[in-house]
Design an enzyme around this catalytic site. Sequence first.
Site, short mmCIF file in Angstrom:
data_model
loop_
_atom_site.label_atom_id
_atom_site.label_comp_id
_atom_site.label_asym_id
_atom_site.label_seq_id
_atom_site.Cartn_x
_atom_site.Cartn_y
_atom_site.Cartn_z
N HIS A 1 0.85 -1.19 0.00
CA HIS A 1 0.00 0.00 0.00
C HIS A 1 0.89 1.24 0.00
CE1 HIS A 1 0.82 0.57 4.25
NE2 HIS A 1 0.20 -0.55 4.61
N HIS B 1 3.94 1.58 2.42
CA HIS B 1 5.17 0.89 2.01
C HIS B 1 5.86 1.68 0.90
CE1 HIS B 1 2.41 -2.63 3.14
NE2 HIS B 1 3.24 -2.49 4.14
N CYS C 1 2.38 -10.43 19.77
CA CYS C 1 1.44 -9.95 18.74
C CYS C 1 1.90 -10.44 17.38
CB CYS C 1 1.35 -8.42 18.75
SG CYS C 1 0.40 -7.81 17.32
N CYS D 1 2.52 -7.56 14.79
CA CYS D 1 3.85 -6.92 14.91
C CYS D 1 4.96 -7.96 14.84
CB CYS D 1 4.02 -6.19 16.23
SG CYS D 1 2.81 -4.93 16.59
N CYS E 1 -3.03 -5.55 21.44
CA CYS E 1 -1.87 -4.80 20.96
C CYS E 1 -2.31 -3.40 20.58
CB CYS E 1 -1.28 -5.53 19.75
SG CYS E 1 -0.23 -4.49 18.76
N HIS F 1 -2.13 -2.90 16.60
CA HIS F 1 -3.09 -3.61 15.75
C HIS F 1 -4.51 -3.69 16.31
CE1 HIS F 1 0.70 -4.82 13.88
NE2 HIS F 1 -0.03 -4.91 12.79
N LYS G 1 -2.89 5.25 11.56
CA LYS G 1 -1.92 4.69 10.63
C LYS G 1 -2.65 3.92 9.55
CE LYS G 1 1.88 1.41 10.35
NZ LYS G 1 2.15 0.02 10.69
N LYS H 1 -3.51 -2.16 5.83
CA LYS H 1 -4.39 -3.11 5.18
C LYS H 1 -5.25 -3.82 6.21
CE LYS H 1 -4.26 -3.28 0.69
NZ LYS H 1 -3.38 -4.00 -0.20
N1 MSP Z 1 8.86 -6.96 7.91
C1 MSP Z 1 8.99 -5.88 8.82
C2 MSP Z 1 10.27 -5.12 8.57
C3 MSP Z 1 11.52 -5.93 8.68
S1 MSP Z 1 12.93 -4.99 8.32
C4 MSP Z 1 14.21 -5.96 8.76
C5 MSP Z 1 7.81 -4.93 8.65
N2 MSP Z 1 7.16 -4.99 7.51
S2 MSP Z 1 5.86 -4.14 7.13
O1 MSP Z 1 5.53 -4.55 5.81
O2 MSP Z 1 4.86 -4.31 8.13
O3 MSP Z 1 6.25 -2.64 7.19
C6 MSP Z 1 7.35 -2.18 6.50
C7 MSP Z 1 7.47 -0.68 6.52
O4 MSP Z 1 6.30 -0.06 6.01
C8 MSP Z 1 7.70 -0.12 7.90
O5 MSP Z 1 8.78 0.80 7.83
C9 MSP Z 1 6.44 0.62 8.19
O6 MSP Z 1 6.65 1.73 9.00
C10 MSP Z 1 6.00 1.03 6.81
N3 MSP Z 1 4.60 1.36 6.82
C11 MSP Z 1 3.54 0.51 6.95
N4 MSP Z 1 2.40 1.27 7.05
C12 MSP Z 1 2.73 2.59 7.00
C13 MSP Z 1 2.01 3.78 6.95
N5 MSP Z 1 0.71 3.83 7.07
N6 MSP Z 1 2.71 4.94 6.78
C14 MSP Z 1 4.07 4.94 6.58
N7 MSP Z 1 4.77 3.83 6.61
C15 MSP Z 1 4.15 2.65 6.97
O7 MSP Z 1 7.53 -4.17 9.56
#
Ligand code: MSP
Length: 519
Positions: free
Chosen positions: A21, A24, A130, A133, A147, A150, A303, A306
């Site tokens: 999304h 990311h 969790c 997380c 959590c 979440h 935040k 998904k």
């Molecule tokens: N798999 C772990 C990271 C491992 S790194 C060794 C993870 N993955 S994640 O897919 O959940 O999130 C990855 C990144 O996307 C994180 O930096 C997270 O902050 C970012 N984001 C997810 N949702 C977000 C927003 N709504 N806004 C900005 N960034 C966000 O965590």
Amino acid sequence: MAAKNSFYLTTPIYYVNDAPHIGHAYTTVAGDVLTRWHRAKGEQVWFLTGTDEHGEKVMNAAEKNGVTPQAWCDRLVEEAWKPVWKDLNIANDDFIRTTEVRHESRVQRFLQGLKDAGHIYLAKYEGPYCIGCEEFKLPGDLEEGKCKVHGRPVETLSEENWFFKLSAFVPALIERYTKHPESCEPTSARNEVLSFLHGEVKDLSISRSTFNWGIPVPWDTEQVIYVWFDALLNYATAIGLGDEPGSEGAKKFEEFWPANVHLVGKDILRFHAVIWPAMLMAAGLPVPEKIFAHGWLLVGGEKMSKSKLTGIAPKDITDHFGVDAFRYYFLRAIPFGTDGSFSWEDMGARYTSELANDFGNLASRITAMIEKYSGGTVPAVAHDAGLAKALTDAVEVADKSMLALDFQGGIGAIMEFCKKVNGYVTEKEPWAIAKDESRTVELNEVLYNTIESVRALAVLLHPVMPATCEILWQSIGADTAIGAIADQRISGISTWGQLPEGSAVTKGAVLFPRLEEAK
Ligand code: MSP
């Protein structure tokens, strides 16, 4: 230490429980813009992204979809993640998947090394976990048993696990963040980390025994390595961690480690600023130079995610505004390091005023005027002291800001210069000068000064909007006259008079179509 001229940047590796999304994409685009900027400084850049494929969260997603975790990951990586990065014009040098042999074998070797050095022991873990997380939680992380991130109930674990002596590294970590404040930014993030370190830091369970979707603990194959311990190592396994001296991997590691910047969202700061450097310290390796935690994209004040059904796919936005406007908007509108709300209205307003009106119009006006008044070729080289000075200042501020990850400030300085050039054209009124044949020299000067400014703007904005700037570069004839836009250097941008007389200018496609006409 990393060679002086190298720059190694990583994004987090993303969970493949779902498709990407815009949250990311925010991190990955920021990484892409910053690495493109460093490339334009002539540095040896390595830009890594990838996917985090182990753990319960991904395993459960696969189960729900009735396929094996490996088949699920393969499908999502190929059909969702890689295509999105390609569509967003992300120029990563490597893409690591934690299910790859190159990663798994190096993780196992690393863990065995820590065990042999006495940093690992067996104990019982009891407490909340969790899955969202993928984190062992502390009582303060919960609200009514759920959590806080979440909003979902946590699991209660009671397992015999392998533990990493994390607490032993607390003094060294405190010293690092106190002596080197630049190694964890912004300041709010560093303060959060320091206050966590000054609290009661416990040793970390680094294995799980109740499911098997993970990398086996090498000396106890009934257990799999905790997904975060496995995932964090990607930054080092991808460039050859622990490989034989003299091998390709060892050379790469020597060239790029320690990483210059790990870009992360603030929710995963602690993993990166506490656990990860402690793991490296235990192995006797240098720690990353900087962890930078950006804020969240919010939807409805929360935040965007998904799991809460507020996730917006990048395509929903790029279909309407185009890829380059997407890359531009989030970095321009939200100070990097703070949360920001996404709204269609705000994006529409900036698109129209900054991209279509300020930048796009300037480009189309000057190319059209050169076609009309100068037969489609660049007139004799001229010089305007005011514009040249404004350009020098803009490059200086933009460079400083970008290197400090202040994208908003960097792009802001460039757009200020763009406004200044528009002001110059409006003030000089070349269309009025053109009516008087005795003022041809003056007319040509205005045309030259404007197109030369546009030459500089194309290079400055190229890291942010590569495709658009490439089109512009072609249309002002710079590709033939000066060389590829990717070969232009930040240090050379403000040298005035680069576009030579006689370059062929063509009025190209509209760079930022009016929204009702947009794709
Ligand atoms: N798999 C772990 C990271 C491992 S790194 C060794 C993870 N993955 S994640 O897919 O959940 O999130 C990855 C990144 O996307 C994180 O930096 C997270 O902050 C970012 N984001 C997810 N949702 C977000 C927003 N709504 N806004 C900005 N960034 C966000 O965590």
